[in-house]
Scaffold this active site. Structure first.
Site, PDB file in Angstrom:
ATOM      1  N   TYR A 171      29.142 112.100  20.834  1.00  0.00           N
ATOM      2  CA  TYR A 171      30.177 111.086  21.024  1.00  0.00           C
ATOM      3  C   TYR A 171      30.792 110.740  19.669  1.00  0.00           C
ATOM      4  CZ  TYR A 171      32.422 106.820  22.752  1.00  0.00           C
ATOM      5  OH  TYR A 171      33.335 105.856  23.081  1.00  0.00           O
ATOM      6  N   TYR A 181      28.683 100.514  20.664  1.00  0.00           N
ATOM      7  CA  TYR A 181      27.801 101.675  20.758  1.00  0.00           C
ATOM      8  C   TYR A 181      26.682 101.481  19.745  1.00  0.00           C
ATOM      9  CZ  TYR A 181      26.873 106.556  22.068  1.00  0.00           C
ATOM     10  OH  TYR A 181      26.331 107.715  22.568  1.00  0.00           O
TER      11      TYR A 181
HETATM   12  P1  NAD Z   1      24.292 109.995  32.771  1.00  0.00           P
HETATM   13  O1  NAD Z   1      23.651 108.709  33.085  1.00  0.00           O
HETATM   14  O2  NAD Z   1      24.884 110.783  33.889  1.00  0.00           O
HETATM   15  O3  NAD Z   1      23.268 110.985  32.021  1.00  0.00           O
HETATM   16  C1  NAD Z   1      22.245 110.573  31.164  1.00  0.00           C
HETATM   17  C2  NAD Z   1      20.954 111.064  31.779  1.00  0.00           C
HETATM   18  O4  NAD Z   1      19.890 110.978  30.840  1.00  0.00           O
HETATM   19  C3  NAD Z   1      20.529 110.236  32.989  1.00  0.00           C
HETATM   20  O5  NAD Z   1      20.429 111.087  34.116  1.00  0.00           O
HETATM   21  C4  NAD Z   1      19.161 109.708  32.588  1.00  0.00           C
HETATM   22  O6  NAD Z   1      18.278 109.649  33.685  1.00  0.00           O
HETATM   23  C5  NAD Z   1      18.727 110.762  31.586  1.00  0.00           C
HETATM   24  N1  NAD Z   1      17.646 110.358  30.690  1.00  0.00           N
HETATM   25  C6  NAD Z   1      17.525 109.221  29.955  1.00  0.00           C
HETATM   26  N2  NAD Z   1      16.378 109.233  29.251  1.00  0.00           N
HETATM   27  C7  NAD Z   1      15.765 110.416  29.526  1.00  0.00           C
HETATM   28  C8  NAD Z   1      14.555 111.015  29.104  1.00  0.00           C
HETATM   29  N3  NAD Z   1      13.703 110.398  28.261  1.00  0.00           N
HETATM   30  N4  NAD Z   1      14.221 112.239  29.602  1.00  0.00           N
HETATM   31  C9  NAD Z   1      15.045 112.860  30.463  1.00  0.00           C
HETATM   32  N5  NAD Z   1      16.210 112.349  30.895  1.00  0.00           N
HETATM   33  C10 NAD Z   1      16.565 111.133  30.428  1.00  0.00           C
HETATM   34  O7  NAD Z   1      25.376 109.666  31.666  1.00  0.00           O
HETATM   35  P2  NAD Z   1      26.389 110.582  30.809  1.00  0.00           P
HETATM   36  O8  NAD Z   1      27.290 109.586  30.163  1.00  0.00           O
HETATM   37  O9  NAD Z   1      26.988 111.666  31.613  1.00  0.00           O
HETATM   38  O10 NAD Z   1      25.458 111.177  29.691  1.00  0.00           O
HETATM   39  C11 NAD Z   1      25.256 112.559  29.468  1.00  0.00           C
HETATM   40  C12 NAD Z   1      25.444 112.867  27.995  1.00  0.00           C
HETATM   41  O11 NAD Z   1      26.823 112.700  27.659  1.00  0.00           O
HETATM   42  C13 NAD Z   1      24.668 111.946  27.060  1.00  0.00           C
HETATM   43  O12 NAD Z   1      24.191 112.691  25.958  1.00  0.00           O
HETATM   44  C14 NAD Z   1      25.734 110.981  26.610  1.00  0.00           C
HETATM   45  O13 NAD Z   1      25.427 110.365  25.377  1.00  0.00           O
HETATM   46  C15 NAD Z   1      26.901 111.942  26.483  1.00  0.00           C
HETATM   47  N6  NAD Z   1      28.230 111.318  26.359  1.00  0.00           N
HETATM   48  C16 NAD Z   1      28.662 110.443  27.305  1.00  0.00           C
HETATM   49  C17 NAD Z   1      29.920 109.844  27.164  1.00  0.00           C
HETATM   50  C18 NAD Z   1      30.420 108.869  28.194  1.00  0.00           C
HETATM   51  O14 NAD Z   1      31.414 108.171  27.951  1.00  0.00           O
HETATM   52  N7  NAD Z   1      29.823 108.787  29.353  1.00  0.00           N
HETATM   53  C19 NAD Z   1      30.728 110.155  26.061  1.00  0.00           C
HETATM   54  C20 NAD Z   1      30.253 111.081  25.120  1.00  0.00           C
HETATM   55  C21 NAD Z   1      28.999 111.651  25.284  1.00  0.00           C
END
Ligand code: NAD
Length: 254
Positions: A171, A181
């Site tokens: 991100y 954040y």
């Molecule tokens: P999401 O909630 O769909 O995915 C995050 C997942 O991580 C969840 O399913 C959660 O259960 C899992 N998780 C948390 N702790 C864990 C652990 N210890 N072991 C295994 N799984 C675990 O949300 P998302 O936003 O799609 O996130 C996916 C990735 O995208 C992350 O790395 C997030 O930082 C990144 N991201 C998200 C955004 C946004 O705006 N949503 C922007 C940039 C990057």
């Protein structure tokens, strides 16, 4: 076809789900790793057809998930699991969910994978500004969001087919100040990005490409490459993804 393992899917709103669909549409077999505490609800929702509408692929067929594995990416092996987690009701119902055991299960079931997707993050104090973040919260964010990728790579590499690819999601807060954040999450993403570059430096390979993917949300793909031994050629990529109202993002009020 290729076989993909996507770590970090617990519903149909996040990046992991969307990436799984793209890979399925391209003909890949889909294996999923779901955080243990979220496993029951995810599996029962899948079974009850709650995700059927969002499983539809461009050709009209439904994405098939061959297997859902329980996982917790903050534990490398059973010896790392503390007593309170071991005996926690939500964990006691599943087994083999530490990273080593997970990869061993995938190996036994399928032998190898081609694609590894790291789509998970967690920062227990993400709502707190950095200056109010505890040591525990900061280290927990790094453990779940950065080291988790190193651990998955270490363990999956031996069963990845040559020419395979790994990807994680980062991100923009790693590079620029994004208020809200917090909790060390910006630091965790900076570590993730740096580690992705490090694969390159350590193994002496070159940046293959930098592609601008998504003009609306300014998604950048950094394509890095490294060699694991002389035999394996595995790419290590991180995508700096735009804001998406996933479950994780809603939790921090994005
Ligand atoms: P999401 O909630 O769909 O995915 C995050 C997942 O991580 C969840 O399913 C959660 O259960 C899992 N998780 C948390 N702790 C864990 C652990 N210890 N072991 C295994 N799984 C675990 O949300 P998302 O936003 O799609 O996130 C996916 C990735 O995208 C992350 O790395 C997030 O930082 C990144 N991201 C998200 C955004 C946004 O705006 N949503 C922007 C940039 C990057």
């Amino acid at each position: 076809g290729k076989r993909a393992f996507i770590a970090g899917i617990a519903d149909d709103n996040g990046y992991g789900w969307a990436i799984a669909k793209s890979l399925a549409a391209a003909g890949a077999e889909i294996l999923v790793g779901t955080w243990v505490p979220a496993l029951n609800i995810f599996e029962s929702s899948l079974r009850r057809g709650k995700f059927d509408e969002s499983r539809v692929l461009p050709d009209g067929s439904l994405m098939e998930i061959t297997k859902v594995y329980p996982m917790d990416a903050v534990f490398d092996g059973p010896e790392d699991v503390p007593e309170d987690i071991k005996t926690n009701k939500r964990y006691a119902g599943s087994s083999n969910w530490t990273v080593k055991e997970l990869v061993e299960s995938v190996k036994q079931d399928f032998g190898s994978i081609d694609i590894l997707v790291h789509s998970l993050a967690n920062g227990p104090e993400v709502a707190k500004p950095l200056l109010e973040t505890s040591r525990f919260g900061y280290l927990a964010a790094i453990s779940a969001s950065s080291y988790s990728f190193i651990s998955l790579l270490q363990n999956f590499l031996p069963i990845m087919n040559p020419g395979g690819a790994t990807i994680s999601l980062t991100y923009i807060a790693a590079e620029r100040t994004i208020p809200g954040y917090g909790g060390g999450m910006s630091s965790a993403k900076a570590a993730l990005e740096s580690d992705t570059r490090m694969q390159l430096t350590v193994l002496g390979l070159n940046i293959v490409d930098i592609i601008c993917m998504h003009p609306h949300s300014c998604v950048l793909i950094q394509v890095l490459a490294f060699e694991a031994g002389r035999k394996h050629k595995i790419r290590v990529n991180t995508i700096s993804a735009g804001p998406l109202r996933s479950r994780a993002a809603k939790a921090i009020g994005f």
